[in-house]
Design a protein around this motif. Structure first.
Motif, PDB file in Angstrom:
ATOM      1  N   ALA A   1      -7.577  12.189   8.127  1.00 21.51           N
ATOM      2  CA  ALA A   1      -7.634  13.359   8.278  1.00 21.51           C
ATOM      3  C   ALA A   1      -7.673  14.288   6.943  1.00 21.51           C
ATOM      4  CB  ALA A   1      -6.886  13.965   9.243  1.00 21.51           C
ATOM      5  N   ASP A   2      -6.744  13.840   5.977  1.00 17.78           N
ATOM      6  CA  ASP A   2      -6.632  14.632   4.792  1.00 17.78           C
ATOM      7  C   ASP A   2      -7.408  14.108   3.783  1.00 17.78           C
ATOM      8  OD1 ASP A   2      -5.412  12.054   4.464  1.00 17.78           O
ATOM      9  OD2 ASP A   2      -3.603  12.718   3.721  1.00 17.78           O
ATOM     10  N   GLY A   3      -8.585  13.154   4.022  1.00 20.20           N
ATOM     11  CA  GLY A   3      -9.243  12.807   3.064  1.00 20.20           C
ATOM     12  C   GLY A   3      -9.128  11.635   2.296  1.00 20.20           C
ATOM     13  N   ARG A   4      -7.743  10.902   2.560  1.00 16.04           N
ATOM     14  CA  ARG A   4      -7.522   9.665   2.013  1.00 16.04           C
ATOM     15  C   ARG A   4      -8.125   8.525   2.767  1.00 16.04           C
ATOM     16  NH1 ARG A   4      -1.296  10.560   2.230  1.00 16.04           N
ATOM     17  NH2 ARG A   4      -1.107   8.570   1.337  1.00 16.04           N
ATOM     18  N   ARG A   5      -7.944   7.222   1.925  1.00 11.59           N
ATOM     19  CA  ARG A   5      -8.586   6.218   2.598  1.00 11.59           C
ATOM     20  C   ARG A   5      -7.523   5.338   3.216  1.00 11.59           C
ATOM     21  NH1 ARG A   5     -12.064   1.799  -0.673  1.00 11.59           N
ATOM     22  NH2 ARG A   5     -10.298   1.606  -1.860  1.00 11.59           N
ATOM     23  N   ALA A   6      -7.792   4.958   4.456  1.00 10.30           N
ATOM     24  CA  ALA A   6      -6.910   4.336   5.395  1.00 10.30           C
ATOM     25  C   ALA A   6      -7.570   2.947   5.598  1.00 10.30           C
ATOM     26  CB  ALA A   6      -6.593   4.810   6.847  1.00 10.30           C
TER      27      ALA A   6
ATOM     28  N   ASN B   1      -1.165   4.091   2.960  1.00 13.59           N
ATOM     29  CA  ASN B   1      -0.139   3.748   1.856  1.00 13.59           C
ATOM     30  C   ASN B   1      -1.402   3.816   0.692  1.00 13.59           C
ATOM     31  OD1 ASN B   1       0.225   1.452  -0.061  1.00 13.59           O
ATOM     32  ND2 ASN B   1       2.233   1.306   1.398  1.00 13.59           N
ATOM     33  N   ASP B   2      -1.160   4.472  -0.268  1.00 15.66           N
ATOM     34  CA  ASP B   2      -1.982   4.638  -1.645  1.00 15.66           C
ATOM     35  C   ASP B   2      -2.281   3.429  -2.340  1.00 15.66           C
ATOM     36  OD1 ASP B   2      -2.472   7.342  -0.722  1.00 15.66           O
ATOM     37  OD2 ASP B   2      -0.699   8.280  -1.944  1.00 15.66           O
ATOM     38  N   ILE B   3      -1.042   2.549  -2.252  1.00 21.66           N
ATOM     39  CA  ILE B   3      -1.546   1.382  -3.304  1.00 21.66           C
ATOM     40  C   ILE B   3      -1.894   0.587  -2.536  1.00 21.66           C
ATOM     41  CG2 ILE B   3       0.033  -0.521  -4.193  1.00 21.66           C
ATOM     42  CD1 ILE B   3       2.624   1.311  -4.358  1.00 21.66           C
ATOM     43  N   LEU B   4      -1.780   0.313  -1.197  1.00 14.31           N
ATOM     44  CA  LEU B   4      -2.704  -0.574  -0.411  1.00 14.31           C
ATOM     45  C   LEU B   4      -4.523  -0.293  -0.509  1.00 14.31           C
ATOM     46  CD1 LEU B   4      -3.087  -3.065   1.427  1.00 14.31           C
ATOM     47  CD2 LEU B   4      -2.529  -1.779   3.255  1.00 14.31           C
ATOM     48  N   ALA B   5      -4.468   1.018  -0.367  1.00 10.63           N
ATOM     49  CA  ALA B   5      -5.862   1.715  -0.120  1.00 10.63           C
ATOM     50  C   ALA B   5      -6.711   1.330  -1.508  1.00 10.63           C
ATOM     51  CB  ALA B   5      -5.727   2.994   0.188  1.00 10.63           C
TER      52      ALA B   5
ATOM     53  N   PRO C   1       3.564  -3.364 -11.009  1.00 13.19           N
ATOM     54  CA  PRO C   1       4.193  -4.445  -9.831  1.00 13.19           C
ATOM     55  C   PRO C   1       3.099  -5.044  -8.953  1.00 13.19           C
ATOM     56  CG  PRO C   1       4.047  -1.781  -9.270  1.00 13.19           C
ATOM     57  CD  PRO C   1       3.278  -2.078 -10.816  1.00 13.19           C
ATOM     58  N   TYR C   2       3.802  -6.036  -8.281  1.00  9.63           N
ATOM     59  CA  TYR C   2       2.897  -6.734  -7.270  1.00  9.63           C
ATOM     60  C   TYR C   2       3.360  -6.458  -6.030  1.00  9.63           C
ATOM     61  CZ  TYR C   2       0.427 -10.728  -4.971  1.00  9.63           C
ATOM     62  OH  TYR C   2      -0.301 -11.385  -4.145  1.00  9.63           O
ATOM     63  N   TYR C   3       2.422  -6.143  -4.832  1.00 12.76           N
ATOM     64  CA  TYR C   3       3.093  -5.832  -3.645  1.00 12.76           C
ATOM     65  C   TYR C   3       2.549  -6.982  -2.677  1.00 12.76           C
ATOM     66  CZ  TYR C   3       5.217  -1.716  -5.157  1.00 12.76           C
ATOM     67  OH  TYR C   3       5.888  -0.667  -5.780  1.00 12.76           O
ATOM     68  N   VAL C   4       3.381  -7.140  -1.383  1.00 12.71           N
ATOM     69  CA  VAL C   4       2.927  -7.786  -0.439  1.00 12.71           C
ATOM     70  C   VAL C   4       3.254  -6.764   0.688  1.00 12.71           C
ATOM     71  CG1 VAL C   4       3.430  -9.648   1.515  1.00 12.71           C
ATOM     72  CG2 VAL C   4       3.361 -10.172  -1.082  1.00 12.71           C
TER      73      VAL C   4
ATOM     74  N   SER D   1       6.083  -2.109   2.635  1.00 15.01           N
ATOM     75  CA  SER D   1       5.572  -2.651   1.204  1.00 15.01           C
ATOM     76  C   SER D   1       6.725  -3.128   0.347  1.00 15.01           C
ATOM     77  CB  SER D   1       5.086  -1.478   0.442  1.00 15.01           C
ATOM     78  OG  SER D   1       4.206  -0.685   1.214  1.00 15.01           O
ATOM     79  N   VAL D   2       6.604  -4.581   0.284  1.00 19.77           N
ATOM     80  CA  VAL D   2       7.969  -5.187  -0.506  1.00 19.77           C
ATOM     81  C   VAL D   2       7.157  -5.813  -2.054  1.00 19.77           C
ATOM     82  CG1 VAL D   2       8.941  -7.379  -0.628  1.00 19.77           C
ATOM     83  CG2 VAL D   2       8.551  -6.198   1.914  1.00 19.77           C
TER      84      VAL D   2
END
Length: 423
Positions: free
Chosen positions: A270-275, A301-305, A330-333, A345-346
């Motif tokens: 809704a706020d224009g961000r990517r999901a 989640n901005d990192i995932l998107a 950083p690297y995330y799972v 997010s880990v």
């Protein structure tokens, strides 16, 4: 009074309990202390206790490919035990040098199969244990496209490699391919990785004439083949030429003991961000077949998107696991819980400065719910050490050998074991 007369010894069951809490590599070292410890730590009782304890602390296994250097590195990390964990350490295991020619590795119950590995001037299929570093090279099949899969039979505790129309059993006998005639097998397998669930190996394939997806199901124990209609995924056929070279966006997963297929999309919030949107299709009935589809829009989640990611799998507790496609810092799972609609997010720490540098980054292949099993580590056919594999430098084509961390440690353990055998 003689020294040590009053020393109390620990009960045997308590000693075994202590050893079950150690990594399998440590257990292997303690086996070299004496014949008594070798016998105790190789006993069926201890092997079962170790597996039971290991099953309560599953890990995520990382195989990192650096194609430009013809190198593979293997790591593992604990899976989070609670929703509060924000970072977890990474344990290094081993590495090897060898061009795998862009063929996807196949994982089953602790072992990894590479359909073809370039070792100096020769190409060979290879099965390895990424924790111990032991491997065995297999006979090359003439006219094979080298796109086989590794399966595991939990009843007879046997590994088998299936590269239609050939099958090879990893046992104490001679490693030879057997021809298996499968009437009606008229499919071209896609480059998507297969998966073994409760002794049944599944992989995605396509029909030749009118392009359509089908799931090939093989019972590892009986070697019976079945073909399951998967035309409901034909929207992902895209360009057939591209499918021959690159993995499709479909990922096969073990969804609580049932075959599942996941693909990912992006949606506008809704706020224009990517999901990120996940589509999970579960094969509820093999005979009909009946696919039940679930669609989840993940919490923002901005990192995932903003990063490239891949599907690592589904944990035994039902979390869908996504991981960054390339090493970085950083690297995330990411762990998504469909029931609670939560996204955890880990940060995974420990790839090292070299792999975290952009110019040296590696592609990550991750496998969830990895459990250390001593019966796998003790596989008699895995005798050579991948630390000793030599390859050709991709630049000058001269013989090169990876600078393998832990090689001296492995050599020391090997010497100890040889000394014990001679005694």
């Amino acid at each position: 009074m003689e020294r040590g007369r009053n020393k109390e010894t620990l009960p045997n069951d308590l000693i075994l309990e202590i050893f079950t809490r150690l990594p399998s590599k440590s257990v292997a070292r303690f086996r070299t202390l004496s014949k008594h410890w070798a016998s105790t730590l190789r006993s069926q009782e201890f092997t079962k206790l170790f597996l039971a304890r290991s099953s309560t602390r599953p890990r995520i296994l990382f195989a990192v490919e650096r194609y430009q250097y013809n190198k593979w590195d293997f790591f593992s990390s604990p899976q989070p035990h609670n929703r509060c964990e924000k970072s977890l350490p990474l344990d290094y295991h081993t590495k090897f040098s060898g061009d795998v020619s862009h063929n996807i590795c196949s994982y089953a119950s602790g072992l990894i199969f590479f359909p073809t590995v370039q070792i100096i001037a020769d190409k060979t299929p290879l099965i390895c244990n990424p924790i111990t570093g032991l491997y065995v090279g297999l006979e090359v099949i003439k006219y094979s496209r080298s796109r086989g899969f590794l399966g595991f039979d939990p009843i007879d505790k046997q590994f088998k490699v299936l590269d239609h129309p050939f099958i090879l059993t990893l046992d104490s006998g001679e490693l030879k391919w057997r021809y298996k005639d499968v009437p009606g097998y008229r499919y071209r397998r896609s480059s998507t990785a297969g998966i073994c669930i409760n002794g049944v190996l599944y992989h995605l394939a396509q029909t030749f004439l009118e392009p359509s997806f089908v799931i090939v199901s093989i019972d590892v124990r009986s070697e019976e083949f079945k073909f399951i209609d998967a035309s409901c995924f034909n929207d992902h056929l895209e360009d057939l030429t591209r499918l021959r070279e690159e993995p499709t966006r479909l990922s096969l997963v073990n969804s609580k003991g049932i075959l599942g297929v996941i693909h990912c999309n992006y949606a506008d919030a809704a706020d224009g961000r990517r999901a990120v949107q996940l589509c999970l299709s579960v094969l509820e009935d093999v005979e009909i077949p009946e696919w039940v589809k679930y669609v989840y829009t993940l919490p923002l989640n901005d990192i995932l998107a903003s990063c490239e990611f891949s599907v690592a799998g589904v944990t035994a507790t039902g979390d869908i696991v996504l991981c960054m496609k390339y090493t970085c810092k950083p690297y995330y799972v990411f762990y998504f819980n469909p029931v609670k609609n939560t996204l955890q997010s880990v940060e995974i720490q420990g790839f090292g400065a070299e792999l975290e540098a952009v110019e040296n980054r590696g592609e990550v292949f991750a496998f969830v719910d990895y459990v250390e099993d001593l019966t796998v580590n003790d596989a008699h056919q895995l005798k050579s050490n991948i630390a000793h594999i030599k390859s050709q430098c991709p630049c000058c084509q001269k013989e090169a050998q990876g600078n393998n961390i832990g090689e001296a440690e492995m050599k020391e353990t090997s010497v100890k074991m040889k000394t014990e055998e001679e005694e």
